[in-house]
Scaffold this motif. Structure first.
Motif, PDB file in Angstrom:
ATOM      1  N   ASP A   1       0.823  -1.201   0.000  1.00 20.32           N
ATOM      2  CA  ASP A   1       0.000   0.000   0.000  1.00 20.32           C
ATOM      3  C   ASP A   1       0.865   1.264   0.000  1.00 20.32           C
TER       4      ASP A   1
ATOM      5  N   PRO B   1       2.236   4.991   1.029  1.00 17.82           N
ATOM      6  CA  PRO B   1       2.299   5.699   2.301  1.00 17.82           C
ATOM      7  C   PRO B   1       1.254   6.818   2.345  1.00 17.82           C
ATOM      8  N   SER B   2       0.937   7.281   3.526  1.00 18.58           N
ATOM      9  CA  SER B   2      -0.147   8.259   3.701  1.00 18.58           C
ATOM     10  C   SER B   2       0.122   9.588   3.004  1.00 18.58           C
ATOM     11  N   PHE B   3       1.375  10.032   2.910  1.00 16.75           N
ATOM     12  CA  PHE B   3       1.633  11.327   2.288  1.00 16.75           C
ATOM     13  C   PHE B   3       1.283  11.333   0.801  1.00 16.75           C
TER      14      PHE B   3
ATOM     15  N   ARG C   1      -1.402  10.076  -0.480  1.00 16.04           N
ATOM     16  CA  ARG C   1      -2.854  10.229  -0.622  1.00 16.04           C
ATOM     17  C   ARG C   1      -3.305  11.688  -0.589  1.00 16.04           C
ATOM     18  N   THR C   2      -2.402  12.615  -0.248  1.00 20.81           N
ATOM     19  CA  THR C   2      -2.730  14.028  -0.184  1.00 20.81           C
ATOM     20  C   THR C   2      -2.784  14.599  -1.598  1.00 20.81           C
TER      21      THR C   2
END
Length: 87
Positions: free
Chosen positions: A73, A75-77, A79-80
């Motif tokens: 998956d 990383p969260s950054f 998805r910005t």
């Protein structure tokens, strides 16, 4: 894209957190005119810019996407949303 928008360079930038103190910037610059489109990919500071044609940029996008499928998956950054800026 209007003629005025074509004359202004568009920049997309995202910073990779956790690399060194402030992270690593990854930047894409798009210059477009009525007759020509040029793109550059820059990773980190300095003068490490890679010029790309539109076809080459699509090839890099395709190959990175295929390779990243194996890493799990994102990383969260990532998805910005990234909003382009003009230069």
């Amino acid at each position: 894209m209007t003629a005025v928008e074509r004359r202004a360079a568009r920049l997309w930038r995202i910073r990779v957190p956790g690399a060194l103190l402030s992270g690593t910037a990854v930047t894409v610059r798009l210059d477009a005119s009525d007759t020509d489109v040029r793109m550059w990919l820059a990773v980190g500071a300095g003068h490490r810019r890679l010029p790309l044609s539109v076809e080459e940029a699509w090839a890099v996008f395709k190959l990175l996407g295929e390779a990243l499928d194996f890493t799990g998956d994102p990383p969260s950054f990532v998805r910005t949303p990234v909003t382009p800026t003009s230069r």
